[in-house]
Design a protein around this motif. Structure first.
Motif, short mmCIF file in Angstrom:
data_model
loop_
_atom_site.label_atom_id
_atom_site.label_comp_id
_atom_site.label_asym_id
_atom_site.label_seq_id
_atom_site.Cartn_x
_atom_site.Cartn_y
_atom_site.Cartn_z
N ILE A 174 0.89 -1.16 0.00
CA ILE A 174 0.00 0.00 0.00
C ILE A 174 0.92 1.21 0.00
O ILE A 174 2.01 1.16 0.57
N PRO A 175 0.51 2.29 -0.65
CA PRO A 175 1.42 3.40 -0.87
C PRO A 175 2.13 3.89 0.38
O PRO A 175 3.35 4.07 0.38
N ILE A 176 1.39 4.04 1.48
CA ILE A 176 1.97 4.67 2.66
C ILE A 176 3.12 3.84 3.23
O ILE A 176 4.16 4.34 3.60
N SER A 177 2.90 2.51 3.25
CA SER A 177 3.92 1.62 3.79
C SER A 177 5.13 1.56 2.85
O SER A 177 6.29 1.59 3.29
N ARG C 155 4.57 7.46 -8.72
CA ARG C 155 4.63 8.91 -8.83
C ARG C 155 4.45 9.60 -7.48
O ARG C 155 4.42 10.81 -7.40
N GLY C 156 4.28 8.79 -6.44
CA GLY C 156 4.24 9.37 -5.10
C GLY C 156 2.93 10.02 -4.70
O GLY C 156 2.88 10.86 -3.83
N SER C 158 0.53 8.92 -2.86
CA SER C 158 0.13 7.74 -2.09
C SER C 158 -1.27 7.87 -1.52
O SER C 158 -1.92 6.87 -1.27
N THR C 159 -1.75 9.07 -1.31
CA THR C 159 -3.11 9.16 -0.79
C THR C 159 -4.11 9.44 -1.90
O THR C 159 -5.18 9.95 -1.66
N GLY C 160 -3.76 9.12 -3.11
CA GLY C 160 -4.67 9.33 -4.23
C GLY C 160 -4.28 10.56 -5.02
O GLY C 160 -3.59 11.44 -4.52
N ILE C 161 -4.70 10.59 -6.27
CA ILE C 161 -4.41 11.73 -7.12
C ILE C 161 -5.48 12.79 -6.85
O ILE C 161 -6.66 12.51 -7.00
N VAL C 162 -5.05 13.96 -6.46
CA VAL C 162 -6.03 15.01 -6.22
C VAL C 162 -6.20 15.83 -7.50
O VAL C 162 -5.23 16.27 -8.10
N ILE C 163 -7.44 15.97 -7.94
CA ILE C 163 -7.73 16.73 -9.15
C ILE C 163 -8.35 18.06 -8.77
O ILE C 163 -9.24 18.11 -7.94
N ASP C 164 -7.87 19.11 -9.39
CA ASP C 164 -8.42 20.43 -9.09
C ASP C 164 -9.85 20.53 -9.60
O ASP C 164 -10.26 19.80 -10.49
N VAL C 165 -10.55 21.47 -9.00
CA VAL C 165 -11.92 21.72 -9.42
C VAL C 165 -11.90 22.25 -10.86
O VAL C 165 -11.13 23.16 -11.17
N PRO C 166 -12.71 21.67 -11.75
CA PRO C 166 -12.70 22.16 -13.12
C PRO C 166 -13.28 23.57 -13.20
O PRO C 166 -14.19 23.93 -12.45
N ARG C 167 -12.74 24.38 -14.10
CA ARG C 167 -13.24 25.75 -14.23
C ARG C 167 -13.18 26.17 -15.69
O ARG C 167 -12.33 25.75 -16.45
N ILE C 168 -14.14 27.01 -16.06
CA ILE C 168 -14.12 27.63 -17.37
C ILE C 168 -14.01 29.12 -17.11
O ILE C 168 -14.96 29.73 -16.64
#
Lengths: 386, 289, 360
Positions: A174-177, C155-156, C158-168
């Motif tokens: 898991i990523p954190i570990s 890619r590091g 580890s807590t998920g890929i955070v995507i910015d709020v979409p904007r126009i």
């Protein structure tokens, strides 16, 4: 024909937004109360619940009760996101708590930022954002912490080892570990150790022996694992089964106390930031009595994390006065000192920049066959957090 | 040598689980995707019987295995019997639903905590030296149990009255029914036996390395073994288990441990492209689905 | 909308064109407009939490309609739906992280990637049927999730890929109310595309393949091409739903796409009723709201908080039981229930259909 189903849905949703007492501090938690990851979180959350119940029974904080809302996310990000939304918008909580896997962080952090409600990670691993310079809204009471743990562990290994250290490493996939073990690998090189084998083990592995074989064959004399307890202990068991006699060091998760007694392995060291229950501190007796009175189904010695979170919440609410809003609570959290009465090496202190703690203390335990008990190998050692 | 032992233990695990899939599929053409959950349930039953008959680990073990057999039969009687003759897919989805239900129930009854049945039985998992390598007692038990189960099943299917009836029902249910074979009895028996072998696998795995809900995933990982060998062939399940286990362990040793998680499924895809009915399966099966 | 039988009201089709119309009678027009009006008013009266639920339902609708096309109409079983949703979400996430792509790039890209993966998912269908096909899609699900997980760790993120709020421009897509209309538009588009496909040549070809492949082939239908087309269209729609999910939640992470999600989608089309777009929608509503309904019901019990820890287990168990009940007792799903209720009133005071005539 479509509209009926939707009306029914709307009616249903309308019912769920139940009203809560306005005359109390609303605190909301989303956590892995069930599901595969629950073992690490549910006991701590129960500890927190018991603590808050105790506070309420004694009249609450500033004369007001704490309304603790517990929602289960089973460590699923989507569920955590929905929970966070609900807590913030419907239950109007002034403080959010997270006790779940790191995969739930992103959505709950987003929600906390959007609504400007402070967020405490209680019993879930501390994210980097609480280290200095900390995010204004995020705090962490949890004992274990990326990077600092590996520093303490390798420091202990260096101090204890009599011969040159050939280090084996074990992580869960898991990523954190994985991230922490990668860090430890680099750190060990700077401390004059040789990392010889690094195993990253997928969670549903029926047999750990192949991984253990690789570590043993690489000639490791010390093995360090920083992972969920299952991986830490199964790697050890796998190694011992192969006749490996080296020293093994791992993080002292909630389960550590019972497990040390089960394994009875003199060369298995656990490094932790919480005092184990065999210390028999007055506060631990208090926890045990409260848990017994509440009829909790979880082992008492796994509740420390929840208890600490409870003490912190109580202190913060007290400092914020009544009526309290999210802003006031954020302010009092950012300037907080809580006496943990020996549950940890010192008091927990948060400043404007540091939402982790200013000093992190580590203790090392192991099982002693001769005494047939867990013994302290190294007493509190402080590491400055900068 | 240790490499060979590691492969053997893993193969034994997969083979013992896979024969549960094969037993049911062979007789009733239903793929039981709740096998992993039933396996987990049996291991948890052992926890309960261990505390009921504390001091008598063998009785606890026997009762748990016996109960598992009953669970299998009951699942057929109360659930799968209604799906007999329905679309195969509906039946498979019913097992999926059963699996979801069981997962919930197990947590409700036994909580999600990591458990140690070996400790509950008061057993220590000794490590034994063999041929220059080492094997755990539970691992050795697994290999022996798998061998016994396969020999037993072979003899049962070949020489006993019910075994022959089972094969008949599998080959042509209609004809078998017309010859006076009670299909319901045969199907119930298949479910019972399948759950029993699954229980043995689950119990032995949990004795070796503890018990939590990831057991389900182990059950699912064994499924490629059954399919690679041919879903209606017991010998195939054995060979398939060996192939998958070897691929997985070699992957851990020489390439990347993380790949070991997907390798069984990659082998499965490969097999489905080249020879969908498996190494030892019957070709016509494919058209019946 | 879904049943192509003459209505009992005395409305009879007198030309083929009428049979192809999406909305046939005045009553249908009225109820459609009413329905749209209700949907239009809903966000202005609902709480934020209810809006969130509605948005989840819209997302689920896109996915379940797509799966219904594939399984309910073309007869190709898939247990890899979560893999496709993951593929869409990761396409959006990766494009955003690596190239800073805007959502008008990532969402079409997700559709394209979804189509490609659909092609791969569909290839086994040329050789395999039923169970074996289901298994191959299951295997592909694991592969997609593995790749996503590898990307995250390597890619590091580890807590998920955070995507910015979409904007126009200055317009930021943050408010749930705006999301409600965006997601509604996407769900409606998916619905319209599906309905149009189904009443065209493609839909008939799929139905023929589902009923009998050999006969379909004898009728001159290019079976392999049509099967692949079903996979491509369904996957493409699903991947778009995945990308939208990523944007809506603001993050992408492998844990959100477990096998259980696939099971949930399969449950949606079963519980809704196989072979009916209405069923797909009803199923999506039901499955999405069920856990919240249970949560609410448990909340009503005295001493609710001590059960909180059991909630997910309750949910699991209840979900399993509901699925079993539908499979065993109501294979037609919610649509079957709905038709039965409809028939009851249509036939009243009779219980049986009159012989010869009326609704089949």
């Amino acid at each position: 024909m479509l509209n009926r189903s939707l009306l029914a849905a709307a009616a249903l949703a309308g019912l769920t937004g139940a009203a809560f007492a306005q005359d109390a501090y609303n605190v909301g938690l989303t956590g892995a109360l069930t599901g595969p990851a629950a073992g690490t979180y549910a006991p701590a959350v129960d500890g927190l619940r018991i603590y808050i119940d105790k506070v309420n029974a004694a009249g609450g904080v500033n004369g007001k009760k704490i309304n603790l809302i517990l929602l289960d996310d089973s460590a699923q990000p989507a569920k955590a996101a929905a929970n966070a939304t609900r807590l913030v918008t419907d239950d109007k909580v002034v403080l959010l708590l997270n006790a779940s896997l790191s995969s739930t962080y992103a959505p709950i952090m987003a929600e906390s930022q959007k609504a400007n409600v402070p967020l405490i990670f209680a019993s879930s691993v501390c994210p980097k954002t609480v280290y200095p310079p900390a995010n204004a809204l995020q705090f962490c009471t949890t004992a274990f912490a990326a990077n600092y743990d590996s520093r303490a562990v390798l420091d202990f290994v260096k101090a204890t080892a009599k011969e040159p250290v050939k280090l084996g490493l074990s992580a869960m996939a898991i990523p954190i570990s994985r991230g922490e073990i990668d860090y430890a690998e680099e750190l060990s090189k700077t401390l004059g150790m040789t990392p010889v084998s690094k195993q990253i083990i997928p969670p549903p592995t029926p047999d750990y022996t192949p991984f253990a074989t690789l570590i043993k064959d690489a000639g490791a004399n010390w093995v360090y694992s920083w992972a969920p307890w299952v991986t830490q202990v199964r790697t050890l068991e796998g190694l011992r089964r192969l006749g490996w006699t080296g020293d093994y060091v791992a993080w002292a998760h909630l389960e550590a106390e019972n497990e040390l007694a089960r394994l009875k392995d003199g060369k298995f060291f656990v490094v932790g930031a919480n005092a184990l229950f065999q210390e028999d501190l007055p506060i631990q007796k208090e926890i045990a009595a409260a848990a017994k009175a509440a009829g909790s189904q979880y082992p008492v010695n796994q509740m420390t994390e929840g208890w600490i979170a409870g003490m912190v919440i109580e202190a913060a609410l007290k400092a914020s006065g009544w009526p309290a809003n999210a802003e006031k609570i954020t302010a009092s959290l950012s300037n907080l000192k809580v006496d943990l009465k020996g549950l940890r090496g010192g008091e927990l202190q948060w400043t404007k920049d540091n939402h982790f703690r200013t000093k992190q203390y580590y203790r090392v335990y192991r099982w002693d066959e001769a005494k047939a008990a867990i013994v302290r190998v190294q007493d509190w050692k402080a590491f400055d957090v900068k | 040598m240790q490499l060979a032992i590691n492969i053997a233990v893993l193969a034994a695990i997969y083979a013992l689980i896979a024969c549960g899939y094969v037993l049911i599929y062979r007789v009733s053409r239903v793929l039981n995707l709740a096998h992993g959950e039933l396996m987990m349930l049996s291991s948890y039953l052992l926890l309960t019987t261990a505390s009921l008959f504390s001091g008598n680990p063998l009785i606890a073990l026997g009762v748990a295995v016996g109960l598992s057999l009953c669970v299998g039969v009951l699942v057929y009687l109360f659930l799968m019997r209604r799906m007999t003759g329905e679309m195969v897919l509906a039946a498979v989805l019913t097992t999926v639903a059963l699996g979801v239900l069981l997962r919930g129930l197990v947590v409700l009854i036994w909580s999600a905590q990591q458990q140690n049945p070996a400790q509950a039985l008061g057993w220590v998992n000794y490590s034994l030296p063999v041929f220059g390598g080492r094997i755990s007692a539970a691992g050795a038990g697994l290999i022996m149990t798998t061998a016994l189960v396969y020999v037993g099943l072979f003899l049962f299917l070949r020489f006993t009255r019910y075994g022959i009836r089972m094969r008949a029902a599998g080959q042509n249910p209609l004809l078998a029914a017309q010859r006076g074979i009670s299909l319901h009895v045969i199907y119930a028996l298949a479910w019972g036996l399948s759950t029993l072998t699954g229980a043995l696998a689950g119990i032995l795995i949990s004795l070796d390395s503890g018990l939590d809900s990831t057991m389900v995933l182990i059950g699912l990982k064994a499924f490629p073994a059954a399919l690679v060998g041919g879903l209606d062939s017991l010998a195939g399940a054995l060979i398939g288990a060996l192939i998958i286990a070897a691929a997985e362990v070699l992957m851990i040793y020489y390439v990347d441990a993380l790949l070991s998680d997907v390798v069984p499924f990659l082998v499965l895809i490969l097999m489905l492209i080249v020879r969908p009915w498996g190494l030892f399966g019957t070709r016509e099966e494919l058209d019946r689905v | 909308m879904s049943n192509r039988e003459p209505r009992a009201s005395g409305y009879f089709r007198s030309s083929y064109d009428q049979g192809l119309r999406l909305v046939e009678t005045r009553t249908q027009w009225t109820s459609l407009i009413l329905f749209l009006a209700v949907l239009g008013i809903f966000p202005f009266v609902a709480s934020s939490f209810q809006l969130d639920l509605a948005n989840q339902v819209f997302l689920a609708c896109i996915g379940s309609v797509a799966l219904m096309l594939l399984t309910g109409y073309a007869g190709q079983v898939s247990l890899g739906h979560a893999g496709l949703i993951a593929a869409g979400a990761f396409t959006a996430g990766i494009l955003f992280k690596e190239f800073g792509a805007k959502f008008w790039v990532t969402i079409p890209a997700a559709a394209v990637i979804g189509a490609l993966i659909g092609l791969i998912f569909g290839l086994p269908s040329l050789r395999l049927r039923g169970l074996y096909l289901a298994v191959s899609t299951l295997a592909l699900h694991f592969v997609v999730v593995y790749l996503g997980g590898e990307y995250e760790t390597k890619r590091g993120f580890s807590t998920g890929i955070v995507i910015d709020v979409p904007r126009i421009g200055d317009f930021v897509l943050r408010d749930r109310k705006i999301w409600y209309f965006v997601l509604f538009a996407f769900a409606a588009a998916a619905l319209l595309i599906s309905l149009n496909l189904l009443r065209s040549r493609t839909g008939r070809a799929w139905a023929a393949i589902r009923s009998h492949e050999t006969i379909a082939e004898a009728l001159g239908i290019g079976v392999p091409a049509q099967k692949l087309l079903a996979f491509v269209i369904s996957s493409s729609m699903t991947a778009v739903a995945g990308a939208l999910f990523g944007y809506y939640r603001g993050f992408v992470s492998v844990e959100a796409f477990s096998l259980f999600l696939s099971i949930q989608y399969v449950a949606m089309i079963i519980i809704g009723g196989m072979g009916s777009i209405l069923g797909a929608i009803l199923g999506a509503v039901f499955v999405t709201l069920l856990p919240y309904a249970i949560e609410y019901a448990v909340g009503l019990l005295p001493n609710a908080r001590s059960y909180a820890g059991m909630l997910a287990a309750f949910n699991y168990a209840a979900f399993g039981i509901v699925m079993i009940l539908f499979l065993v007792f109501e294979p037609q799903g919610l649509v079957g229930v709905w038709r039965r209720v409809q028939n009851y009133f249509l036939l009243w005071p009779f219980k049986q259909k009159p012989l010869g005539g009326g609704r089949k």
